[in-house]
Design a protein around this motif. Structure first.
Motif, short mmCIF file in Angstrom:
data_model
loop_
_atom_site.label_atom_id
_atom_site.label_comp_id
_atom_site.label_asym_id
_atom_site.label_seq_id
_atom_site.Cartn_x
_atom_site.Cartn_y
_atom_site.Cartn_z
N ARG A 4 7.51 6.65 -0.94
CA ARG A 4 7.38 6.53 0.85
C ARG A 4 5.86 5.06 0.23
NH1 ARG A 4 8.30 6.72 5.28
NH2 ARG A 4 9.71 7.98 6.16
N GLN A 5 5.77 3.80 0.13
CA GLN A 5 5.19 2.90 -0.07
C GLN A 5 4.45 2.24 0.79
OE1 GLN A 5 6.49 -0.42 -2.52
NE2 GLN A 5 4.34 -1.20 -2.34
N HIS A 6 3.14 2.75 1.36
CA HIS A 6 2.68 2.04 2.20
C HIS A 6 1.44 0.90 1.46
CE1 HIS A 6 3.95 5.62 4.61
NE2 HIS A 6 3.15 5.85 3.96
N ARG A 7 1.73 0.08 2.39
CA ARG A 7 1.16 -1.32 2.08
C ARG A 7 -0.22 -1.74 3.23
NH1 ARG A 7 5.81 -6.05 1.47
NH2 ARG A 7 6.96 -4.41 0.04
N ARG A 8 -1.17 -1.89 2.76
CA ARG A 8 -2.07 -2.48 3.75
C ARG A 8 -1.83 -3.58 4.50
NH1 ARG A 8 -6.37 -5.50 2.96
NH2 ARG A 8 -8.30 -4.91 4.45
N ASP A 9 -1.60 -2.86 5.97
CA ASP A 9 -1.57 -3.99 7.38
C ASP A 9 -2.56 -4.52 6.88
OD1 ASP A 9 0.42 -3.80 8.89
OD2 ASP A 9 -0.06 -2.51 10.07
N THR A 10 -2.01 -6.05 6.83
CA THR A 10 -2.99 -7.69 7.56
C THR A 10 -3.09 -8.10 8.28
OG1 THR A 10 -2.03 -8.20 4.71
CG2 THR A 10 -3.22 -9.83 6.24
N PRO A 11 -4.10 -7.88 9.38
CA PRO A 11 -4.26 -8.38 10.07
C PRO A 11 -4.05 -9.91 10.93
CG PRO A 11 -5.90 -8.87 9.40
CD PRO A 11 -5.70 -7.77 8.75
N GLU A 155 11.48 -0.24 6.04
CA GLU A 155 11.39 1.44 6.06
C GLU A 155 12.67 1.95 5.79
OE1 GLU A 155 9.30 4.84 8.57
OE2 GLU A 155 9.31 2.22 8.74
N LEU A 156 14.41 1.88 6.61
CA LEU A 156 15.47 2.99 6.17
C LEU A 156 15.04 2.30 4.75
CD1 LEU A 156 17.66 0.83 8.77
CD2 LEU A 156 16.21 3.67 8.79
N ILE A 157 15.51 1.35 3.95
CA ILE A 157 15.26 1.31 2.32
C ILE A 157 14.98 2.14 1.67
CG2 ILE A 157 15.59 -0.04 0.08
CD1 ILE A 157 16.52 -2.61 2.05
N ASP A 158 13.23 2.13 1.51
CA ASP A 158 13.01 3.32 0.63
C ASP A 158 11.39 3.99 1.39
OD1 ASP A 158 11.20 0.42 0.73
OD2 ASP A 158 11.23 0.09 -1.30
N GLY A 159 11.60 3.24 2.67
CA GLY A 159 10.14 3.97 3.10
C GLY A 159 8.89 3.14 3.44
N SER A 160 9.02 2.19 2.65
CA SER A 160 8.14 1.12 2.70
C SER A 160 7.82 0.79 3.82
CB SER A 160 8.17 -0.33 1.52
OG SER A 160 7.15 -1.07 1.70
N THR A 161 6.27 0.33 4.57
CA THR A 161 5.59 0.01 5.91
C THR A 161 4.69 -0.98 4.61
OG1 THR A 161 4.53 2.35 6.10
CG2 THR A 161 6.98 2.41 6.84
N GLY A 162 4.15 -1.69 6.55
CA GLY A 162 2.76 -2.57 6.12
C GLY A 162 3.18 -3.45 5.67
N ARG A 163 1.97 -4.74 5.47
CA ARG A 163 2.41 -5.86 5.30
C ARG A 163 2.74 -6.50 3.96
NH1 ARG A 163 2.69 -6.38 10.22
NH2 ARG A 163 1.51 -7.69 11.51
#
Length: 163
Positions: A4-11, A155-163
């Motif tokens: 899982r790659q969690h990107r920082r959510d940019t407002p 997210e379904l591909i590799d768990g990556s979330t955020g912007r």
């Protein structure tokens, strides 16, 4: 199991105070978000359908490229469902580059307009061109809707979330 790659959510951006600056700021924010979801997605998953309708990340960005070009540049599209499929020979970098080129060309049109109520200066093809206000609002809606799809597909591909 993919990491899982969690990107920082940019407002959303704090843009200028004019209507044009706000609309353009939100549109550019969404454009950047959706391109980043596709830009580093792995092959072949980027073109693999994530849902029964056949929707995939690469196809979404190809579609958005066609919508940008139709809305701001007046290009005609006769088969909208086909725009959700990138060519088998298209790779991620090619589709992302094409999208960014379409955005740059659209922005040149937007930058040349001083009145949001005036029609977009593009070929009309028998129909009047929409106002710039309508075109910007439509592209915010269209890009935002597909950015949401891209979030889920990525997210379904590799768990990556955020912007």
């Amino acid at each position: 199991m993919p990491r899982r790659q969690h990107r920082r959510d940019t407002p959303p951006p704090r843009t200028g105070s004019s209507e044009a600056e706000v609309l353009r700021g939100f549109l550019d924010y969404l454009r950047t978000s959706v391109a980043s979801k596709v830009g580093d997605a792995p092959e072949p998953q980027v073109r693999t359908a994530g849902v029964p309708s056949g929707t995939n990340l690469l196809g979404l960005l190809h579609h958005l490229t066609c919508v940008e070009r139709a809305t701001f540049l007046g290009e005609r599209t006769t088969d909208w469902p086909a725009t959700f499929r990138a060519a088998p020979t298209d790779d991620v970098s090619t589709v992302v580059a094409r999208y960014r080129e379409a955005v740059d060309q659209a922005n040149a049109v937007i930058d040349g307009c001083t009145d949001l109520g005036a029609p977009v200066p593009r070929p009309a093809h028998g129909r009047p061109a929409p106002s710039l206000r309508w075109a910007l609002t439509h592209m915010i809606e269209e890009t935002g809707r597909h950015a949401g799809h891209a979030d889920i597909l990525r997210e379904l591909i590799d768990g990556s979330t955020g912007r």
